[in-house]
Write an enzyme that holds these catalytic residues in place. Structure first.
Site, PDB file in Angstrom:
ATOM      1  N   HIS A 145       0.831  -1.214   0.000  1.00  7.49           N
ATOM      2  CA  HIS A 145       0.000   0.000   0.000  1.00  7.49           C
ATOM      3  C   HIS A 145       0.866   1.264   0.000  1.00  7.49           C
ATOM      4  O   HIS A 145       0.651   2.192  -0.782  1.00  7.49           O
ATOM      5  CB  HIS A 145      -0.920   0.005   1.217  1.00  7.49           C
ATOM      6  CG  HIS A 145      -1.653   1.306   1.389  1.00  7.49           C
ATOM      7  ND1 HIS A 145      -2.648   1.717   0.532  1.00  7.49           N
ATOM      8  CD2 HIS A 145      -1.502   2.312   2.280  1.00  7.49           C
ATOM      9  CE1 HIS A 145      -3.081   2.913   0.898  1.00  7.49           C
ATOM     10  NE2 HIS A 145      -2.405   3.299   1.956  1.00  7.49           N
ATOM     11  N   HIS A 203       1.030   4.704  -2.555  1.00  9.16           N
ATOM     12  CA  HIS A 203       1.421   6.104  -2.330  1.00  9.16           C
ATOM     13  C   HIS A 203       2.608   6.577  -3.165  1.00  9.16           C
ATOM     14  O   HIS A 203       2.609   7.692  -3.661  1.00  9.16           O
ATOM     15  CB  HIS A 203       1.699   6.347  -0.846  1.00  9.16           C
ATOM     16  CG  HIS A 203       0.453   6.420  -0.026  1.00  9.16           C
ATOM     17  ND1 HIS A 203      -0.380   7.518  -0.035  1.00  9.16           N
ATOM     18  CD2 HIS A 203      -0.128   5.522   0.810  1.00  9.16           C
ATOM     19  CE1 HIS A 203      -1.417   7.308   0.774  1.00  9.16           C
ATOM     20  NE2 HIS A 203      -1.282   6.091   1.296  1.00  9.16           N
ATOM     21  N   GLU A 245      -6.684   9.046  -0.983  1.00  8.21           N
ATOM     22  CA  GLU A 245      -6.737   7.600  -0.717  1.00  8.21           C
ATOM     23  C   GLU A 245      -7.764   6.892  -1.613  1.00  8.21           C
ATOM     24  O   GLU A 245      -7.520   5.794  -2.083  1.00  8.21           O
ATOM     25  CB  GLU A 245      -7.083   7.320   0.754  1.00  8.21           C
ATOM     26  CG  GLU A 245      -5.976   7.673   1.747  1.00  8.21           C
ATOM     27  CD  GLU A 245      -4.828   6.660   1.780  1.00  8.21           C
ATOM     28  OE1 GLU A 245      -4.870   5.648   1.073  1.00  8.21           O
ATOM     29  OE2 GLU A 245      -3.867   6.918   2.535  1.00  8.21           O
ATOM     30  N   SER A 287      -3.699   0.326  -4.574  1.00  6.34           N
ATOM     31  CA  SER A 287      -3.001  -0.804  -3.950  1.00  6.34           C
ATOM     32  C   SER A 287      -3.933  -1.951  -3.609  1.00  6.34           C
ATOM     33  O   SER A 287      -3.515  -2.933  -3.015  1.00  6.34           O
ATOM     34  CB  SER A 287      -2.275  -0.339  -2.679  1.00  6.34           C
ATOM     35  OG  SER A 287      -3.216   0.119  -1.725  1.00  6.34           O
TER      36      SER A 287
HETATM   37 FE   LIG Z   1      -2.604   5.230   2.772  1.00  4.56          FE
END
Ligand SMILES: [Fe+2]
Length: 300
Positions: A162, A167, A208, A227
């Site tokens: 993730h 990111h 997000e 992700s």
């Molecule tokens: Fe995050």
């Protein structure tokens, strides 16, 4: 006040200095003593880190590397279909390894020339003020552990997949990185936890879990979607709403399920105008009229 959520497994240090990561009963690795010892050791390295040190180099096992190879290949394939072109361009420039887990200093070395962001280690949950506030210095706190090898395409908590595939690929875009930095600068102006939580929730529904219209398609740019092997496809079934800062900052949500409502921007420029514009001007007073209603309880 809000609950800083046990989305991340809690980490404690005993009187003897032993570091323990408390996995939930449903965690795929909870009954694997070797995995648990591994998690404790990786968390201990992060807790021992001091700013200015090199990030801990983790000697990843064959099982861990295999998990990365599987997830990396699957997500790379899905990104071509579902990820925003702003992310795909960043991904090409960042060029993360698909055959092994990159070390955090390696991620930083690739990211700094692209957007100035550096990765530092986190044992687990980082308090919101520190997590978001450090974006102002273009610092990203990242966990280094990886999900259990029995379930490579699933994790109940954010892991290196993730943090890095989600990111870092997003942070490779200078436009998205500037939004993180603006969120970080805003934190210094926010004194109340409630206002900070409002900002965190706007971030949640944009950086997000944000999606963006590109031609006739809806593509994702949010790290949580980028992700997630399952959710990156399912997001097209979500109810899409136009960007709306008050709704995003006050909406309740449940991190343990796919998001039923997502906020869809008309373009990356609209994300910059609406979300970036909010980060630029938010203060405690700006959000005060909207607080006191819904209280969400998670960050990802
Ligand atoms: Fe995050």
């Amino acid at each position: 006040m809000f609950d800083e959520a046990q989305l991340y497994s809690p980490v404690t240090t005993g009187a003897d200095g032993d570091v323990t990561v408390h996995l939930s009963d449903e965690h795929p690795g909870v009954h694997d003593p070797e995995y648990r010892a591994r998690r404790n050791a990786i968390a201990a390295r992060a807790l021992a880190y001091r700013p200015g040190d090199p990030a801990p180099r983790i000697d990843y096992t064959d099982d861990e590397q295999e998990v990365w190879r599987i997830v990396s290949a699957e997500l790379r394939r899905k990104h071509r279909t579902y990820a925003s072109h702003e992310v795909l361009d960043g991904e090409r420039r960042l060029d993360l390894p698909a055959d092994r887990i990159p070390q955090l200093d390696e991620v930083s070395a690739k990211l700094v020339p692209l957007s100035g962001f550096r990765y530092v280690p986190a044992a687990g949950l980082v308090p919101l003020r520190e997590f978001f506030g450090s974006f102002a210095e273009r610092i990203f706190h990242s966990t280094q552990y990886i999900r259990h090898h029995s379930a490579p395409l699933y994790t109940p908590e954010p892991d290196a997949v993730h943090e890095i595939i989600g990111h870092a690929n997003q942070l490779a875009s200078p436009r998205f990185a500037a939004l993180y930095a603006a969120a970080g600068a805003a934190v210094a102006r926010l004194e109340t936890d409630a206002a900070l939580k409002f900002l965190a929730d706007v971030f949640w529904f944009s950086m997000e879990f944000g999606v963006v219209r590109e031609g006739n398609e809806i593509r994702c740019y949010g790290a949580g979607l980028l992700s997630s092997y399952g959710e990156i496809e399912e997001f097209r079934r979500a109810e899409l709403r136009p960007l709306h800062i008050v709704e995003m900052g006050t909406r309740t949500y449940d991190i343990t399920h796919y998001q039923p409502v997502l906020y869809c921007a008309a373009s990356v420029s609209e994300i910059e105008d609406v979300v970036g514009g909010f980060f630029e001007m938010v203060t405690d007073e700006v959000v005060a009229p909207y607080l006191g209603g819904a209280v969400a309880d998670r960050r990802g």
